[in-house]
Design a protein around this motif. Structure first.
Motif, PDB file in Angstrom:
ATOM      1  N   PRO A 154       0.850  -1.189   0.000  1.00 13.56           N
ATOM      2  CA  PRO A 154       0.000   0.000   0.000  1.00 13.56           C
ATOM      3  C   PRO A 154       0.889   1.243   0.000  1.00 13.56           C
ATOM      4  N   ALA A 155       0.327   2.384  -0.316  1.00 16.87           N
ATOM      5  CA  ALA A 155       1.153   3.583  -0.463  1.00 16.87           C
ATOM      6  C   ALA A 155       1.974   3.890   0.794  1.00 16.87           C
ATOM      7  N   GLU A 202       5.734 -15.569  -1.879  1.00 16.77           N
ATOM      8  CA  GLU A 202       4.455 -15.365  -2.580  1.00 16.77           C
ATOM      9  C   GLU A 202       3.278 -15.439  -1.605  1.00 16.77           C
ATOM     10  N   LEU A 203       3.230 -16.513  -0.845  1.00 13.20           N
ATOM     11  CA  LEU A 203       2.052 -16.713   0.005  1.00 13.20           C
ATOM     12  C   LEU A 203       2.017 -15.726   1.171  1.00 13.20           C
ATOM     13  N   ARG A 204       3.178 -15.438   1.748  1.00 12.71           N
ATOM     14  CA  ARG A 204       3.192 -14.515   2.885  1.00 12.71           C
ATOM     15  C   ARG A 204       2.886 -13.085   2.432  1.00 12.71           C
ATOM     16  N   SER A 205       3.464 -12.667   1.313  1.00 12.36           N
ATOM     17  CA  SER A 205       3.223 -11.286   0.873  1.00 12.36           C
ATOM     18  C   SER A 205       1.759 -11.104   0.470  1.00 12.36           C
ATOM     19  N   LEU A 206       1.163 -12.133  -0.131  1.00 15.20           N
ATOM     20  CA  LEU A 206      -0.266 -12.050  -0.453  1.00 15.20           C
ATOM     21  C   LEU A 206      -1.094 -11.972   0.830  1.00 15.20           C
ATOM     22  N   GLY A 257      -4.011  -8.626   2.234  1.00  6.94           N
ATOM     23  CA  GLY A 257      -5.462  -8.787   2.141  1.00  6.94           C
ATOM     24  C   GLY A 257      -5.902  -9.995   1.331  1.00  6.94           C
ATOM     25  N   PHE A 258      -4.950 -10.823   0.904  1.00  4.76           N
ATOM     26  CA  PHE A 258      -5.307 -12.019   0.134  1.00  4.76           C
ATOM     27  C   PHE A 258      -5.017 -13.294   0.922  1.00  4.76           C
TER      28      PHE A 258
END
Ligand code: ZN
Length: 256
Positions: free
Chosen positions: A104-105, A138-142, A146-147
Motif C-alpha cells: 500500500p502507499a 508469494e504466500l506470505r506477501s499475499l 489482504g489475500f
C-alpha cells in the motif's frame, strides 16, 4: 524539506546518462519514486552502482508538489553477490516486482520491508533454496496484503484434516472431497488436491509469527507442489503478469 530514511530500490528507469528514477520502498515515506542524478556528493561511480535490490540509507529532498530527489545516499546492503547468479538475480527482481504490486502507499510498509529484506538475505546467503523462498514470499506477501486464504478447515464441514483436501484458488478456501461431491465449487475455480505436507506448509506460512517464518522444511517433491500452488494462487488473485517471474522460470535450473 529533507527526510532521512532507509529503503530498498525496487526498480529503476533511466532518464539520461547522468539521471534516473528509482522506485523505492522507504521506511518513512512508503513507496515512492525519486530522481537521482550525478551531482554533489553523488559521484558517477556511486550513481552507477545504485540499482535494485539494494538497501540504502538516504536523505530525500521533497518539494511542495511531493516530488522526491535523492540528496545523499549510502549503501547498507547491496546484495552484490546476487549479480553473479542470473537465476537468483531474476528471483530477487520478482520479489521486488511483487512487492511493488502489493504494497500500500504508506501504511504498514515495514512489514513488507522486513519480509523483502529477510528473503533477499536468505537468498544471497544461500540459507534456503530459491524455490523455497519463492513459495514462502508469494504466500506470505499475499497474506499481508489482504489475500490471506482461509486454510483453517473445510469450508463446509469444518474438519481440520480429511483424507483429501482441495484448495480453491479463486475463493482462497479449503474443501474436502466428501463435501465437494455435495457442494459443487464455482465453475471457473480449479480445485487443487493438496498433499498433506503442502497444506501444513501453507498453514505455517500464513499463520506463523514472522520470526519463525522460514524455519520449516519440505522435501523437494512437496516443495515443487507448494511453489506451483502459491504461484497459481498469486496469478489468480492478482490477475497480472510478472515479467520477472517469466524470466526466473526461464532461467531456473532446478528440476522442472
Ligand atoms: Zn468437508
Amino acid at each position: 524539506m529533507i527526510i532521512k530514511t532507509q529503503g530498498v530500490i525496487l526498480s529503476q528507469r533511466s532518464y539520461q546518462d547522468n539521471e534516473k528514477y528509482l522506485t523505492i520502498l522507504t521506511k518513512d515515506c512508503g513507496l515512492i519514486e525519486a530522481r537521482i542524478r550525478v551531482f554533489g556528493q553523488i559521484k558517477r561511480t556511486i550513481f552507477q552502482s545504485i540499482c535494485p535490490p539494494g538497501y540504502y540509507k538516504m536523505d530525500l529532498f521533497v518539494n511542495k508538489q511531493m516530488y522526491y530527489t535523492v540528496d545523499t545516499i549510502e549503501k547498507i546492503e547491496d546484495f552484490f553477490t546476487l549479480r553473479y547468479d542470473v537465476e537468483k538475480l531474476a528471483l530477487a527482481g520478482y520479489f521486488c516486482e511483487l512487492t511493488q504490486a502489493l504494497v500500500p502507499a504508506k501504511e504498514h510498509v515495514w512489514v513488507y520491508l522486513r519480509l523483502l529484506l529477510n528473503t533477499l538475505y536468505l537468498l544471497e546467503q544461500e540459507k534456503r533454496s530459491p524455490l523455497f523462498l519463492k513459495a514462502v514470499f508469494e504466500l506470505r506477501s499475499l497474506s499481508i496484503s489482504g489475500f490471506m486464504p482461509n486454510l483453517v478447515c473445510c469450508r463446509e464441514c469444518c474438519e481440520y484434516e480429511q483424507k483429501q483436501m482441495y484448495f480453491l484458488p479463486l475463493e482462497g478456501e479449503l474443501i474436502c472431497s466428501d463435501c465437494m461431491r455435495e457442494h459443487p465449487v464455482q465453475r471457473n475455480d480449479l480445485p487443487i488436491l493438496l498433499n498433506k505436507p503442502v497444506l501444513s506448509a501453507m498453514r505455517y506460512i500464513i499463520y506463523k509469527d514472522f520470526d519463525k517464518l522460514f524455519d520449516f522444511s519440505l522435501s523437494p517433491v512437496y516443495l515443487k507442489q507448494l511453489s506451483q500452488v502459491t504461484e497459481y494462487y498469486m496469478l489468480t488473485r492478482l490477475e497480472k503478469e510478472f515479467n520477472s517471474l517469466v524470466m526466473y522460470k526461464q532461467l531456473k535450473t532446478e528440476e522442472p
